[in-house]
Enzyme design. Structure first.
Site, mmCIF file in Angstrom:
data_model
loop_
_atom_site.group_PDB
_atom_site.id
_atom_site.type_symbol
_atom_site.label_atom_id
_atom_site.label_comp_id
_atom_site.label_asym_id
_atom_site.label_seq_id
_atom_site.Cartn_x
_atom_site.Cartn_y
_atom_site.Cartn_z
ATOM 1 N N SER A 1 1.142 67.023 72.570
ATOM 2 C CA SER A 1 0.539 65.700 72.456
ATOM 3 C C SER A 1 1.134 64.898 71.299
ATOM 4 C CB SER A 1 -0.968 65.847 72.251
ATOM 5 O OG SER A 1 -1.560 64.600 71.919
ATOM 6 N N TYR B 1 2.699 58.147 73.417
ATOM 7 C CA TYR B 1 2.073 56.825 73.489
ATOM 8 C C TYR B 1 3.019 55.859 72.791
ATOM 9 C CZ TYR B 1 -2.445 59.088 74.532
ATOM 10 O OH TYR B 1 -3.456 59.815 75.092
ATOM 11 N N THR C 1 2.410 58.572 78.633
ATOM 12 C CA THR C 1 1.062 58.297 79.134
ATOM 13 C C THR C 1 0.892 56.791 79.300
ATOM 14 O OG1 THR C 1 0.102 60.292 78.171
ATOM 15 C CG2 THR C 1 -1.404 58.479 78.629
ATOM 16 N N ARG D 1 -15.994 56.363 75.110
ATOM 17 C CA ARG D 1 -16.463 57.751 75.072
ATOM 18 C C ARG D 1 -17.723 57.788 74.208
ATOM 19 N NH1 ARG D 1 -10.274 59.967 73.991
ATOM 20 N NH2 ARG D 1 -9.381 58.820 75.757
ATOM 21 N N LYS E 1 2.658 59.656 83.111
ATOM 22 C CA LYS E 1 1.381 60.355 83.317
ATOM 23 C C LYS E 1 0.251 59.334 83.359
ATOM 24 C CE LYS E 1 -1.608 63.839 81.110
ATOM 25 N NZ LYS E 1 -2.711 63.001 80.625
ATOM 26 N N HIS F 1 -6.603 61.017 82.987
ATOM 27 C CA HIS F 1 -6.790 61.270 81.554
ATOM 28 C C HIS F 1 -8.023 62.144 81.309
ATOM 29 C CE1 HIS F 1 -5.079 59.520 77.685
ATOM 30 N NE2 HIS F 1 -6.013 60.341 77.239
ATOM 31 N N ARG G 1 -8.555 71.091 79.181
ATOM 32 C CA ARG G 1 -9.743 71.578 78.477
ATOM 33 C C ARG G 1 -9.848 73.101 78.427
ATOM 34 N NH1 ARG G 1 -11.806 66.782 80.861
ATOM 35 N NH2 ARG G 1 -12.746 65.329 79.328
#
Length: 365
Positions: A108, A131, A157, A166, A230, A254, A309
């Site tokens: 990442s 990014y 991404t 969130r 992505k 995502h 996850r």
């Protein structure tokens, strides 16, 4: 002594026991009502397997290739951020587990270990997720560092011009530590009086003017690495990605953390695969919890799947060994599913091995 987990889902409960609530909520949460978060997993349950019998499955070969790199099974590690919130060794532990599993890890952009630390931790094929910042020179520097340190592809991404809402992070006033990759370049410790500092960071730093021309123009001008995009969910964007010359597509929402009420990724995978028409590989991201999920994604046209996850849950529960166990569980379940479905190799998994909701509806017309 508590019993050892026997499936990937049980690692989530172990992670919940050891992580501070703020960090557990950060990893598990989705956007707004979390409809898509639930759907990413539930949609797999509405796909039925159609096994073949009396096939020689005495030897199962799960190996495949992605961009020419051979991996032991079509199960890769998705780019997820801030692994040191889950375990002190962070992405270095995850990278070692990926290497031990003979698969590809996508590091990442928001990793807590540096590009260089991960590269030097072990010998393995790795991709780098990107990014694009408003200050393009910072993103360019990250791409160049990745290329210099042996990363084999850039995964751009494209679904985050702004951060999704969130609400767990807002309630918890989620605070992210400074990311070492950006020390001396930008601060990742922005204050926010209204909730998560992640939202403030993205708003201040990410380039919400990014468009298709930037993919073929700017990004290709600063790297020789293949570029995957992505965050594709529609046939329109899939065709556009192919037109601009990407090397691959990742079907992803995502992890349901951006726009709620988008479709579960497994429900749009086939649409994207058909639009691409075999011109570039299509990878799949979102909701993988079982080997049967991997099998279903492959049957619908994915070349490989990304796991996010569950890797974090394994890392939180037991560091590198936890990630290894998560990957082994998924591989073992996939191998069993292939054997019981009459598929001795990945190439034997076909569209006829699954029946989707659309198939059932069509059969009723």
């Amino acid at each position: 002594m508590a019993s050892e987990p026997v499936n990937v889902n049980e690692f989530q409960e172990l992670a919940k026991q050891v992580l501070p609530k703020m960090y557990y909520d950060f990893y598990t949460g989705g956007a707004e009502d979390q409809f898509t978060l639930k759907e990413n997993v539930e949609a797999f349950r509405r796909i039925i397997l159609r096994p073949r019998v009396l096939v020689d499955v005495s030897r199962i070969d799960m190996s495949t290739t992605v961009l020419g790199y051979k991996i032991s099974a079509p199960i890769m590690i998705a780019p997820t951020s801030r692994h040191q919130l889950a375990h002190p060794e962070g992405e270095v532990a995850t990278a070692r587990a990926a290497a031990a599993s003979n698969t590809i890890m996508i590091l990442s952009y928001s990793s807590t270990c540096t590009v260089e630390e991960v590269a030097s931790s072990c010998n393995a094929v790795r991709f780098f997720q990107l990014y694009v910042s408003k200050r393009r020179d910072i993103s360019a520097q990250m791409v160049q560092r990745a290329e210099k340190n042996g990363y084999k592809a850039i995964v751009l991404t494209v679904d985050t011009p702004r951060l999704g809402r969130r609400e767990a992070d807002i309630k918890n006033k989620m605070i992210s530590p400074q990311l070492k990759n950006f020390e001396g370049l930008i601060s990742t410790e922005l204050d926010s009086d209204e909730g998560s500092n992640l939202e403030a960071f993205v708003r201040a730093v990410y380039d919400d003017s990014l468009c298709w021309e930037d993919v073929i123009g700017w990004l290709k001008s600063i790297t020789n690495l293949p570029i995957l995009v992505k965050g594709i969910l529609t046939h329109e964007d899939a065709r556009k990605a192919v037109e601009v010359g990407v090397a691959g597509i990742v079907v992803s929402n995502h992890g349901a953390r951006q726009l709620d009420y988008t479709p579960a990724t497994i429900s749009v995978l086939e649409e994207v695969v058909q639009a691409v028409g075999g011109k570039v590989p299509v990878l799949f991201d979102g909701g993988i919890r079982r080997g049967t999920d991997v099998f279903k994604a492959l049957a619908l046209g994915a070349q490989a799947v990304l796991v996010g996850r569950p890797v974090i849950y394994g890392l939180a529960a037991n560091g590198e060994d936890g990630v290894r166990k998560v990957m082994k569980m998924l591989k073992d379940e996939l191998e069993l599913t292939m054997a019981l479905s009459g598929c001795p190799s990945v190439k034997d998994i076909t569209r006829s091995h699954v029946r989707t909701e659309c198939d059932r509806l069509r059969s009723q017309l």
